[in-house]
Design an enzyme around this catalytic site. Structure first.
Site: not given
Length: 526
Positions: A108, A163
């Site tokens: 991710c 993130h």
């Protein structure tokens, strides 16, 4: 043993000879004379730089799903066949371009760093998934997609998952975004379960209200301002979060339309990532449990965004991208399932899952629509990296990229406009932490660490929870066109195929002399 040694020397000799041959102009000309689709291999500095639509300033909506596999959407062979129909995304594919060689990074954080910066994530020190408490975070000097659009007068917003770090210099609102609302910028969707699992294991002696107050929080901020806490990020909030993010996205687009301002909307919502807790409207809608329910819900939210663009009368001047950041979570997500139903996606015909460097881990779905420019119902087999979106958008809107760093993405405008069948990329490298673990050159996959399935899920070499397993001097090679599942190692049959991939490695290494990487991500080496 002598026979083996002779064969090894022969294979090496053939590889060297073949590599020498493919450098010769006569060989190249002979290959080009064959009846095949012409391949464009244009150096970056020679690619056309005239803006495509700088005068019209098209809006850009980038919707990023999370760990949706190559085989999950109807337009990629999934959908109804997977027990979770995706009619709005299938419609989007009919209206635009479907990329069949869209390649990302193994996890991710790395993929999102590559998308935002147009660089391999290792150049930002983000080649592993960010874990709260680690030092790796998006550096202040990073140039992002938000800054590209902001420099051209666009209104910019991100709603969902960043993130890339929670430090002040790493926030999206420190990198060109006017607005941010979403989950903690240093965690993912599964952090909604943190308080629950802490309570279950009695790991912290604190009452529930304290755990909730200290646990993951939904946050928001505006350009230049610190984060503000909104509410605890709980499983209940997790289930409904995509409704919130879509509503905010729609409100943002309406505000910019009313103000007459072009906009860049980045919507990295939760579709596909464990725990796939569906909103009440979609609970039980699919035939495969929570994962299918959430895929169907995500498809619905994409439809809401598309409907809004049409209602506002701006769909013809808006580029819409739907993509996934990684291949499916796979076997690692089984425990998040509901009533014994695995919470996992499908890599289609390929092998692998999130955290690996195999084809099914880094090859996933991407659809691009731009009415009047991109041919409807078209498909491209061009190798297209997630890094390529930044230079491609820069070309389209007339933006400038920084010249004080290597940009690993390439301008793929010709692919979007149907002017090039194979595009301007032939190779791609894959990193996990500080290790260069694999490379792609055309249809060849070359592995520098052992990819043999020695475990399941993320324990599989070289998954995110496995130790790196270097090999004894020679890489493994697979032809992913002939063998999509990577079952047949063919380095001994096509020994020459690794040479161009090694050339790409050497070109990357050359850039490090002037632009060395920061320390690579690691929470096993201190």
């Amino acid at each position: 043993m002598k026979s083996i040694a002779r064969n090894g020397k022969l294979a090496l000799g053939v590889a060297v000879l073949s590599y020498a041959l493919i450098q010769l102009p006569g060989y190249v000309q002979a290959q080009e004379s064959r009846p095949q689709i012409p391949e464009v291999e244009t150096p970056a500095e020679k690619i056309e730089t005239t803006p495509i639509a700088a005068d019209k300033k098209p809006n850009v909506v980038f919707i990023l799903a999370d760990n949706v596999g190559y085989g999950d959407l109807g337009s990629y062979g999934g959908g109804e066949l997977r027990g979770a129909p995706t009619p709005r995304l299938d419609q989007l594919a009919q209206q635009g371009l479907r990329l069949t060689q869209f390649l990302v990074e193994p996890a991710c954080t790395p993929s999102r760093a590559a998308l935002m910066t147009g660089q391999y994530s290792i150049r930002s020190g983000l080649s592993l998934i960010i874990i709260p408490g680690t030092a790796n975070t998006l550096p202040a000097h990073a140039f992002t997609m938000g800054e590209l659009f902001k420099s051209l007068g666009y209104a910019t917003a991100i709603f969902g998952k960043w993130h890339l770090g929670v430090e002040p210099q790493s926030l999206p609102t420190a990198h060109g975004f006017d607005e941010f609302y979403g989950i903690p910028p240093d965690t993912s969707w599964d952090s909604a379960t943190y308080v629950t699992t802490v309570e279950m294991t009695h790991s912290l002696a604190a009452p529930p209200e304290i755990l909730l107050a200290k646990g993951p929080q939904i946050v928001e901020s505006t350009a230049g301002s610190p984060l503000r806490t909104v509410k605890p990020f709980t499983p209940e909030v997790r289930a409904e979060i995509d409704y919130e993010l879509t509503a905010r996205s729609i409100d943002f687009m309406k505000r910019q339309k009313a103000a007459g301002k072009p906009f860049f909307l980045y919507l990295p919502f939760s579709m596909g990532h464990v725990p796939n807790l569906p909103a009440k409207e979609f609970a039980g809608k699919s035939r495969i449990g929570n994962y299918g329910d959430k895929v169907m819900e995500g498809d619905f939210h994409v439809g809401q965004v598309l409907d809004t663009l049409k209602e506002l009368g701006i769909e013809d001047n808006t580029i819409v991208v739907f993509a996934s950041d990684n291949g499916p979570y796979g076997e690692a997500g089984r425990e998040f399932g509901n009533n014994g139903t695995p919470d996992m996606g499908s890599p289609g015909p390929f092998r692998g899952e999130l955290g690996e460097a195999t084809e099914g881990a880094i090859r996933t779905c991407a659809i691009v629509r731009w009415p009047g420019y991109i041919k409807p119902a078209s498909t491209s087999y061009a190798m297209f990296s997630i890094m390529d979106f930044l230079p491609t958008f820069a070309r389209i809107v007339g933006g400038k990229l920084p010249s004080d760093r290597p940009i690993d993405g390439v301008d793929q405008t010709d692919v979007l406009l149907g002017k090039s069948a194979l595009g301007h990329r032939q190779s791609l490298l894959s990193f996990i932490g500080g290790d260069l673990v694999a490379a792609r050159w055309k249809q060849w996959r070359v592995y520098f660490t052992d990819i043999h399935p020695t475990g399941i899920g993320p324990q599989r070499e070289p998954g995110i929870f496995s130790a790196s397993s270097p090999m004894a001097g020679y890489p493994k090679v697979y032809n992913i066109e002939m063998d999509p599942h990577e079952d047949l190692e063919i380095g001994g049959l096509f020994g020459w195929s690794g040479a161009p991939a090694l050339k790409a490695v050497e070109q990357y290494k050359e850039t490090l002399k002037k632009y060395p990487n920061p320390p690579a991500s690691s929470i096993t080496k201190f």
